[in-house]
Design a protein around this motif. Sequence first.
Motif, PDB file in Angstrom:
ATOM      1  N   GLN A   1       0.841  -1.186   0.000  1.00 35.55           N
ATOM      2  CA  GLN A   1       0.000   0.000   0.000  1.00 35.55           C
ATOM      3  C   GLN A   1       0.883   1.245   0.000  1.00 35.55           C
ATOM      4  OE1 GLN A   1      -3.363  -0.493  -0.063  1.00 35.55           O
ATOM      5  NE2 GLN A   1      -3.569   1.679  -0.577  1.00 35.55           N
ATOM      6  N   VAL A   2       0.469   2.282  -0.760  1.00 40.47           N
ATOM      7  CA  VAL A   2       1.210   3.527  -0.883  1.00 40.47           C
ATOM      8  C   VAL A   2       0.348   4.663  -0.356  1.00 40.47           C
ATOM      9  CG1 VAL A   2       2.319   5.144  -2.467  1.00 40.47           C
ATOM     10  CG2 VAL A   2       2.471   2.677  -2.877  1.00 40.47           C
ATOM     11  N   PHE A   3       0.956   5.553   0.432  1.00 39.01           N
ATOM     12  CA  PHE A   3       0.262   6.706   0.960  1.00 39.01           C
ATOM     13  C   PHE A   3       1.127   7.939   0.785  1.00 39.01           C
ATOM     14  CE2 PHE A   3      -0.785   9.620   4.470  1.00 39.01           C
ATOM     15  CZ  PHE A   3      -2.116   9.846   4.173  1.00 39.01           C
ATOM     16  N   LEU A   4       0.516   9.037   0.288  1.00 38.43           N
ATOM     17  CA  LEU A   4       1.194  10.309   0.086  1.00 38.43           C
ATOM     18  C   LEU A   4       0.539  11.361   0.966  1.00 38.43           C
ATOM     19  CD1 LEU A   4       1.502  10.314  -3.818  1.00 38.43           C
ATOM     20  CD2 LEU A   4       3.228   9.624  -2.147  1.00 38.43           C
ATOM     21  N   ALA A   5       1.333  11.997   1.820  1.00 39.41           N
ATOM     22  CA  ALA A   5       0.847  13.029   2.727  1.00 39.41           C
ATOM     23  C   ALA A   5       1.368  14.384   2.273  1.00 39.41           C
ATOM     24  CB  ALA A   5       1.287  12.733   4.151  1.00 39.41           C
ATOM     25  N   GLU A   6       0.460  15.274   1.878  1.00 39.93           N
ATOM     26  CA  GLU A   6       0.813  16.591   1.368  1.00 39.93           C
ATOM     27  C   GLU A   6       0.549  17.670   2.406  1.00 39.93           C
ATOM     28  OE1 GLU A   6      -0.440  16.534  -3.230  1.00 39.93           O
ATOM     29  OE2 GLU A   6      -1.928  15.707  -1.833  1.00 39.93           O
ATOM     30  N   SER A   7       1.346  18.741   2.339  1.00 40.40           N
ATOM     31  CA  SER A   7       1.148  19.882   3.213  1.00 40.40           C
ATOM     32  C   SER A   7       1.786  21.116   2.584  1.00 40.40           C
ATOM     33  CB  SER A   7       1.733  19.629   4.604  1.00 40.40           C
ATOM     34  OG  SER A   7       3.133  19.450   4.534  1.00 40.40           O
ATOM     35  N   GLY A   8       1.499  22.279   3.153  1.00 42.77           N
ATOM     36  CA  GLY A   8       2.144  23.516   2.739  1.00 42.77           C
ATOM     37  C   GLY A   8       1.271  24.494   1.990  1.00 42.77           C
ATOM     38  N   GLY A   9       0.081  24.082   1.583  1.00 46.89           N
ATOM     39  CA  GLY A   9      -0.804  24.993   0.892  1.00 46.89           C
ATOM     40  C   GLY A   9      -1.369  26.042   1.829  1.00 46.89           C
ATOM     41  N   GLY A  10      -1.996  27.055   1.238  1.00 41.62           N
ATOM     42  CA  GLY A  10      -2.585  28.118   2.030  1.00 41.62           C
ATOM     43  C   GLY A  10      -2.862  29.338   1.197  1.00 41.62           C
ATOM     44  N   LEU A  11      -3.087  30.446   1.886  1.00 44.46           N
ATOM     45  CA  LEU A  11      -3.380  31.731   1.258  1.00 44.46           C
ATOM     46  C   LEU A  11      -2.121  32.579   1.198  1.00 44.46           C
ATOM     47  CD1 LEU A  11      -5.379  33.888   0.192  1.00 44.46           C
ATOM     48  CD2 LEU A  11      -5.742  34.535   2.588  1.00 44.46           C
ATOM     49  N   VAL A  12      -1.838  33.130   0.030  1.00 44.90           N
ATOM     50  CA  VAL A  12      -0.671  33.982  -0.155  1.00 44.90           C
ATOM     51  C   VAL A  12      -1.041  35.130  -1.087  1.00 44.90           C
ATOM     52  CG1 VAL A  12       0.214  32.651  -2.109  1.00 44.90           C
ATOM     53  CG2 VAL A  12       1.800  33.982  -0.700  1.00 44.90           C
ATOM     54  N   GLN A  13      -0.406  36.277  -0.897  1.00 38.05           N
ATOM     55  CA  GLN A  13      -0.630  37.420  -1.770  1.00 38.05           C
ATOM     56  C   GLN A  13       0.139  37.261  -3.077  1.00 38.05           C
ATOM     57  OE1 GLN A  13       0.511  40.824   0.598  1.00 38.05           O
ATOM     58  NE2 GLN A  13      -1.522  40.986   1.513  1.00 38.05           N
ATOM     59  N   PRO A  14      -0.323  37.904  -4.151  1.00 39.21           N
ATOM     60  CA  PRO A  14       0.446  37.867  -5.392  1.00 39.21           C
ATOM     61  C   PRO A  14       1.887  38.322  -5.166  1.00 39.21           C
ATOM     62  CG  PRO A  14      -1.703  38.805  -5.795  1.00 39.21           C
ATOM     63  CD  PRO A  14      -1.577  38.649  -4.300  1.00 39.21           C
ATOM     64  N   GLY A  16       4.028  36.479  -3.582  1.00 41.96           N
ATOM     65  CA  GLY A  16       4.505  35.755  -2.425  1.00 41.96           C
ATOM     66  C   GLY A  16       4.991  34.360  -2.761  1.00 41.96           C
ATOM     67  N   SER A  17       5.341  33.606  -1.708  1.00 39.83           N
ATOM     68  CA  SER A  17       5.931  32.282  -1.872  1.00 39.83           C
ATOM     69  C   SER A  17       5.269  31.266  -0.953  1.00 39.83           C
ATOM     70  CB  SER A  17       7.426  32.315  -1.563  1.00 39.83           C
ATOM     71  OG  SER A  17       8.137  33.165  -2.443  1.00 39.83           O
ATOM     72  N   LEU A  18       5.288  30.016  -1.391  1.00 37.23           N
ATOM     73  CA  LEU A  18       4.877  28.872  -0.595  1.00 37.23           C
ATOM     74  C   LEU A  18       5.805  27.711  -0.901  1.00 37.23           C
ATOM     75  CD1 LEU A  18       0.978  28.804  -1.020  1.00 37.23           C
ATOM     76  CD2 LEU A  18       2.217  29.320   1.094  1.00 37.23           C
ATOM     77  N   ARG A  19       5.938  26.803   0.050  1.00 40.71           N
ATOM     78  CA  ARG A  19       6.638  25.556  -0.198  1.00 40.71           C
ATOM     79  C   ARG A  19       5.735  24.390   0.151  1.00 40.71           C
ATOM     80  NH1 ARG A  19      12.153  22.802   2.266  1.00 40.71           N
ATOM     81  NH2 ARG A  19      10.743  22.478   4.067  1.00 40.71           N
ATOM     82  N   LEU A  20       5.432  23.579  -0.845  1.00 37.26           N
ATOM     83  CA  LEU A  20       4.640  22.382  -0.654  1.00 37.26           C
ATOM     84  C   LEU A  20       5.556  21.198  -0.379  1.00 37.26           C
ATOM     85  CD1 LEU A  20       2.126  22.702  -3.636  1.00 37.26           C
ATOM     86  CD2 LEU A  20       2.051  23.806  -1.383  1.00 37.26           C
ATOM     87  N   SER A  21       5.074  20.260   0.416  1.00 38.76           N
ATOM     88  CA  SER A  21       5.823  19.043   0.670  1.00 38.76           C
ATOM     89  C   SER A  21       4.908  17.838   0.537  1.00 38.76           C
ATOM     90  CB  SER A  21       6.483  19.064   2.046  1.00 38.76           C
ATOM     91  OG  SER A  21       5.512  19.106   3.076  1.00 38.76           O
ATOM     92  N   CYS A  22       5.514  16.700   0.238  1.00 38.84           N
ATOM     93  CA  CYS A  22       4.784  15.456   0.051  1.00 38.84           C
ATOM     94  C   CYS A  22       5.680  14.317   0.494  1.00 38.84           C
ATOM     95  CB  CYS A  22       4.384  15.295  -1.413  1.00 38.84           C
ATOM     96  SG  CYS A  22       3.677  13.686  -1.841  1.00 38.84           S
ATOM     97  N   THR A  23       5.239  13.574   1.489  1.00 36.71           N
ATOM     98  CA  THR A  23       6.007  12.452   2.003  1.00 36.71           C
ATOM     99  C   THR A  23       5.327  11.143   1.626  1.00 36.71           C
ATOM    100  OG1 THR A  23       6.864  13.738   3.867  1.00 36.71           O
ATOM    101  CG2 THR A  23       6.954  11.348   4.049  1.00 36.71           C
ATOM    102  N   ALA A  24       6.092  10.251   1.026  1.00 41.00           N
ATOM    103  CA  ALA A  24       5.580   8.956   0.582  1.00 41.00           C
ATOM    104  C   ALA A  24       5.916   7.886   1.606  1.00 41.00           C
ATOM    105  CB  ALA A  24       6.168   8.581  -0.770  1.00 41.00           C
ATOM    106  N   SER A  25       4.961   7.027   1.870  1.00 37.91           N
ATOM    107  CA  SER A  25       5.183   5.895   2.752  1.00 37.91           C
ATOM    108  C   SER A  25       4.630   4.636   2.109  1.00 37.91           C
ATOM    109  CB  SER A  25       4.548   6.120   4.123  1.00 37.91           C
ATOM    110  OG  SER A  25       3.146   6.288   4.013  1.00 37.91           O
TER     111      SER A  25
END
Length: 115
Positions: A1-14, A16-25
Amino acid sequence: QVFLAESGGGLVQPGGSLRLSCTASGSSVRYKPMGWYWQAPGKERELVAQITSDGSTNYADSVKGRFTISRDNAKNTLYLQMNSLKPEDAGVYYCYIYMNWQNYWGQGTQVTVSS
């Protein structure tokens, strides 16, 4: 079984910056191609960036020079650094891993770009 956990999204002004992450298990998730798709409201899912096990990358033309995809193989984690964000970048971003001749998908993380 494979599971991907994502995080880092949100609200940002034009601009601006964000960093998304995804960990696979799961079994045998190391050293597999991974990447990010995004889906804007009313649009089909489109490829943003992808990376191979040895670090080779490919980007959609719309994000070249602004987004950077990277990975930490020791942590089985994928990243997407998003800079100079534009309103048209908004949508749900989905992490994937390619293994067993198919893509496995994360649940998605919402990115909103607004003043």
